[in-house]
Design a protein around this motif. Sequence first.
Motif, PDB file in Angstrom:
ATOM      1  N   ILE A   1      12.801  23.868 -22.868  1.00 31.43           N
ATOM      2  CA  ILE A   1      13.273  25.132 -22.322  1.00 31.43           C
ATOM      3  C   ILE A   1      14.365  25.688 -23.233  1.00 31.43           C
ATOM      4  CG2 ILE A   1      14.371  26.283 -20.353  1.00 31.43           C
ATOM      5  CD1 ILE A   1      13.416  23.820 -18.655  1.00 31.43           C
ATOM      6  N   VAL A   2      14.240  26.948 -23.643  1.00 33.52           N
ATOM      7  CA  VAL A   2      15.340  27.640 -24.329  1.00 33.52           C
ATOM      8  C   VAL A   2      15.864  28.672 -23.351  1.00 33.52           C
ATOM      9  CG1 VAL A   2      14.655  27.226 -26.709  1.00 33.52           C
ATOM     10  CG2 VAL A   2      13.673  29.154 -25.485  1.00 33.52           C
ATOM     11  N   LEU A   3      17.175  28.671 -23.157  1.00 35.27           N
ATOM     12  CA  LEU A   3      17.762  29.427 -22.066  1.00 35.27           C
ATOM     13  C   LEU A   3      19.028  30.113 -22.540  1.00 35.27           C
ATOM     14  CD1 LEU A   3      18.101  28.180 -18.443  1.00 35.27           C
ATOM     15  CD2 LEU A   3      20.193  28.671 -19.698  1.00 35.27           C
ATOM     16  N   LEU A   4      19.170  31.379 -22.210  1.00 34.87           N
ATOM     17  CA  LEU A   4      20.321  32.154 -22.653  1.00 34.87           C
ATOM     18  C   LEU A   4      21.536  31.840 -21.803  1.00 34.87           C
ATOM     19  CD1 LEU A   4      21.134  34.341 -24.708  1.00 34.87           C
ATOM     20  CD2 LEU A   4      20.548  36.052 -22.979  1.00 34.87           C
ATOM     21  N   GLU A   5      22.666  31.675 -22.455  1.00 35.44           N
ATOM     22  CA  GLU A   5      23.925  31.437 -21.755  1.00 35.44           C
ATOM     23  C   GLU A   5      24.146  32.512 -20.698  1.00 35.44           C
ATOM     24  OE1 GLU A   5      28.478  30.511 -23.164  1.00 35.44           O
ATOM     25  OE2 GLU A   5      27.394  32.108 -24.180  1.00 35.44           O
ATOM     26  N   GLY A   6      24.555  32.082 -19.518  1.00 40.36           N
ATOM     27  CA  GLY A   6      24.740  33.009 -18.411  1.00 40.36           C
ATOM     28  C   GLY A   6      23.607  32.957 -17.414  1.00 40.36           C
ATOM     29  N   SER A   7      22.514  32.251 -17.761  1.00 39.75           N
ATOM     30  CA  SER A   7      21.413  32.088 -16.823  1.00 39.75           C
ATOM     31  C   SER A   7      21.840  31.137 -15.707  1.00 39.75           C
ATOM     32  CB  SER A   7      20.178  31.545 -17.535  1.00 39.75           C
ATOM     33  OG  SER A   7      19.743  32.423 -18.548  1.00 39.75           O
ATOM     34  N   GLY A   8      21.130  31.192 -14.601  1.00 47.87           N
ATOM     35  CA  GLY A   8      21.515  30.334 -13.497  1.00 47.87           C
ATOM     36  C   GLY A   8      20.626  30.556 -12.286  1.00 47.87           C
ATOM     37  N   PRO A   9      21.100  30.138 -11.106  1.00 52.09           N
ATOM     38  CA  PRO A   9      22.446  29.668 -10.809  1.00 52.09           C
ATOM     39  C   PRO A   9      22.696  28.246 -11.320  1.00 52.09           C
ATOM     40  CG  PRO A   9      21.070  29.504  -8.869  1.00 52.09           C
ATOM     41  CD  PRO A   9      20.242  30.210  -9.913  1.00 52.09           C
ATOM     42  N   ARG A  10      23.943  27.819 -11.242  1.00 54.96           N
ATOM     43  CA  ARG A  10      24.313  26.508 -11.750  1.00 54.96           C
ATOM     44  C   ARG A  10      23.501  25.396 -11.108  1.00 54.96           C
ATOM     45  NH1 ARG A  10      25.370  24.161 -15.885  1.00 54.96           N
ATOM     46  NH2 ARG A  10      26.693  25.957 -16.372  1.00 54.96           N
ATOM     47  N   GLU A  11      23.210  25.534  -9.803  1.00 53.47           N
ATOM     48  CA  GLU A  11      22.439  24.498  -9.116  1.00 53.47           C
ATOM     49  C   GLU A  11      21.051  24.344  -9.725  1.00 53.47           C
ATOM     50  OE1 GLU A  11      25.595  26.106  -6.558  1.00 53.47           O
ATOM     51  OE2 GLU A  11      23.935  27.048  -7.668  1.00 53.47           O
ATOM     52  N   ALA A  12      20.455  25.458 -10.125  1.00 49.96           N
ATOM     53  CA  ALA A  12      19.129  25.403 -10.745  1.00 49.96           C
ATOM     54  C   ALA A  12      19.191  24.697 -12.088  1.00 49.96           C
ATOM     55  CB  ALA A  12      18.577  26.819 -10.912  1.00 49.96           C
ATOM     56  N   LEU A  13      20.239  24.986 -12.864  1.00 52.71           N
ATOM     57  CA  LEU A  13      20.381  24.335 -14.166  1.00 52.71           C
ATOM     58  C   LEU A  13      20.608  22.842 -13.998  1.00 52.71           C
ATOM     59  CD1 LEU A  13      22.520  26.828 -16.282  1.00 52.71           C
ATOM     60  CD2 LEU A  13      20.055  26.770 -15.890  1.00 52.71           C
ATOM     61  N   ASP A  14      21.359  22.464 -12.980  1.00 49.72           N
ATOM     62  CA  ASP A  14      21.597  21.034 -12.736  1.00 49.72           C
ATOM     63  C   ASP A  14      20.292  20.305 -12.458  1.00 49.72           C
ATOM     64  OD1 ASP A  14      24.299  21.382 -13.108  1.00 49.72           O
ATOM     65  OD2 ASP A  14      24.774  21.495 -10.965  1.00 49.72           O
ATOM     66  N   VAL A  15      19.410  20.939 -11.684  1.00 49.60           N
ATOM     67  CA  VAL A  15      18.106  20.330 -11.389  1.00 49.60           C
ATOM     68  C   VAL A  15      17.270  20.220 -12.659  1.00 49.60           C
ATOM     69  CG1 VAL A  15      15.913  20.626 -10.173  1.00 49.60           C
ATOM     70  CG2 VAL A  15      18.070  21.068  -8.982  1.00 49.60           C
ATOM     71  N   LEU A  16      17.261  21.279 -13.464  1.00 49.38           N
ATOM     72  CA  LEU A  16      16.467  21.256 -14.694  1.00 49.38           C
ATOM     73  C   LEU A  16      16.970  20.197 -15.662  1.00 49.38           C
ATOM     74  CD1 LEU A  16      16.000  25.105 -15.303  1.00 49.38           C
ATOM     75  CD2 LEU A  16      14.285  23.472 -14.491  1.00 49.38           C
TER      76      LEU A  16
ATOM     77  N   ALA B   1      15.510  16.808 -15.048  1.00 49.98           N
ATOM     78  CA  ALA B   1      14.046  16.719 -15.063  1.00 49.98           C
ATOM     79  C   ALA B   1      13.482  16.121 -16.340  1.00 49.98           C
ATOM     80  CB  ALA B   1      13.442  18.108 -14.846  1.00 49.98           C
ATOM     81  N   SER B   2      14.330  15.554 -17.198  1.00 51.12           N
ATOM     82  CA  SER B   2      13.884  14.916 -18.440  1.00 51.12           C
ATOM     83  C   SER B   2      13.133  15.869 -19.356  1.00 51.12           C
ATOM     84  CB  SER B   2      13.024  13.681 -18.127  1.00 51.12           C
ATOM     85  OG  SER B   2      13.775  12.731 -17.418  1.00 51.12           O
ATOM     86  N   ILE B   3      13.509  17.133 -19.313  1.00 47.80           N
ATOM     87  CA  ILE B   3      12.929  18.142 -20.196  1.00 47.80           C
ATOM     88  C   ILE B   3      14.038  18.675 -21.088  1.00 47.80           C
ATOM     89  CG2 ILE B   3      11.775  20.390 -20.327  1.00 47.80           C
ATOM     90  CD1 ILE B   3      10.648  19.765 -17.508  1.00 47.80           C
ATOM     91  N   PRO B   4      13.897  18.600 -22.403  1.00 47.24           N
ATOM     92  CA  PRO B   4      14.943  19.096 -23.299  1.00 47.24           C
ATOM     93  C   PRO B   4      15.306  20.550 -22.999  1.00 47.24           C
ATOM     94  CG  PRO B   4      13.311  17.854 -24.538  1.00 47.24           C
ATOM     95  CD  PRO B   4      12.757  18.018 -23.155  1.00 47.24           C
ATOM     96  N   LEU B   5      16.601  20.818 -22.923  1.00 51.51           N
ATOM     97  CA  LEU B   5      17.098  22.129 -22.561  1.00 51.51           C
ATOM     98  C   LEU B   5      18.104  22.599 -23.606  1.00 51.51           C
ATOM     99  CD1 LEU B   5      17.475  24.436 -20.424  1.00 51.51           C
ATOM    100  CD2 LEU B   5      19.265  23.008 -19.409  1.00 51.51           C
ATOM    101  N   VAL B   6      17.805  23.725 -24.239  1.00 47.12           N
ATOM    102  CA  VAL B   6      18.712  24.313 -25.226  1.00 47.12           C
ATOM    103  C   VAL B   6      19.327  25.567 -24.623  1.00 47.12           C
ATOM    104  CG1 VAL B   6      18.917  25.409 -27.487  1.00 47.12           C
ATOM    105  CG2 VAL B   6      17.409  23.429 -27.188  1.00 47.12           C
ATOM    106  N   ILE B   7      20.658  25.581 -24.508  1.00 50.50           N
ATOM    107  CA  ILE B   7      21.369  26.754 -24.007  1.00 50.50           C
ATOM    108  C   ILE B   7      21.926  27.512 -25.213  1.00 50.50           C
ATOM    109  CG2 ILE B   7      23.282  27.604 -22.607  1.00 50.50           C
ATOM    110  CD1 ILE B   7      22.908  25.233 -20.771  1.00 50.50           C
ATOM    111  N   VAL B   8      21.467  28.738 -25.385  1.00 48.74           N
ATOM    112  CA  VAL B   8      21.827  29.548 -26.555  1.00 48.74           C
ATOM    113  C   VAL B   8      23.031  30.430 -26.221  1.00 48.74           C
ATOM    114  CG1 VAL B   8      21.026  31.290 -28.195  1.00 48.74           C
ATOM    115  CG2 VAL B   8      19.444  29.527 -27.351  1.00 48.74           C
ATOM    116  N   PRO B   9      24.099  30.364 -27.018  1.00 44.07           N
ATOM    117  CA  PRO B   9      25.300  31.169 -26.753  1.00 44.07           C
ATOM    118  C   PRO B   9      25.014  32.667 -26.816  1.00 44.07           C
ATOM    119  CG  PRO B   9      25.758  29.441 -28.363  1.00 44.07           C
ATOM    120  CD  PRO B   9      24.272  29.485 -28.194  1.00 44.07           C
TER     121      PRO B   9
END
Length: 301
Positions: A102-117, A120-128
């Motif tokens: 998953i590539v995800l732009l900074e500011g995406s959310g909510p925080r609870e959703a990001l915590d779940v992701l 999930a053992s799926i690599p997550l890249v948060i782009v500034p």
Amino acid sequence: MHKGFRRLLGKSVRAGLLAMAVSCAGATIAPAEETTHIEDSSRLVSIGGSLTEIIYALGEEKRLVAVDSTSIFPPEAKELPDVGYMRALSPEGVLSVNPSGIVLLEGSGPREALDVLKKASIPLVIVPEHFTREGVLEKIHAVGKALGVEEKAEKLAASADADLAAAEKAASSVKERKRVLFILSMQGGRIMASGRNTAANGIIELAGGVNAIDGYDGYKQLTDEAIGEAAPDVILMMDRTGNHAASDEEIFGNPAFAGTPAAANKKLIRMDALYLLGFGPRTASAAHDLSVALYGDAARH
């Protein structure tokens, strides 16, 4: 969601996906750490319209299996399954397409959703996200690194940098800078406008304008007095329809604008939201177009 997409997921399947994500911390596979590189990027979810644009500009769109609802350019991106709005994500929607990253732009959310992701053992890249020339280049390099196509990203960044430099040079020739008021919405006659540290502020500056509001960060509702003191020469808005749309007559008929140069000259500019505020590969063109709209032929060269 993509047409028919939710219907393919029965309630029990969706519940199972969410439960699996939440329980992954206790599984044999360790939770994924936030990373900068996705080893297997064959099934990507892109969350953030500018990131999706960059992936297409890099020629790596074949990796995409889903995008978020802000990913509307290029038009082909809208044909992909839609996992929802980037600031109101559902983990089950993202996980349902079985992404390898998953590539995800900074500011995406909510925080609870990001915590779940993240569990999930799926690599997550948060782009500034930074609303500057440098911010655009940082995004391109971050996406290139995430996908393992650094050389392509270097070329795209160099091209974008040259275009942005040209736009800035053209804007710098303007001697009398116009004061621009960006209005996010006018629902119920309440004017929500952009202050500092926003995409609107960033694109106004790149185009050679001055943000008429500089007393706060982010977006806030303005009083009639504050608008009068801001004295905008130009009003800038997203070209939109629906509940958030406002006609020229509604805007200039609002008492808050009485006496402002913008109302006296009926000067209002509308531009596509993602094009104007995305800070992606098209930002140089957007800055140029806004500068031309502000200053005419003086900004064309």
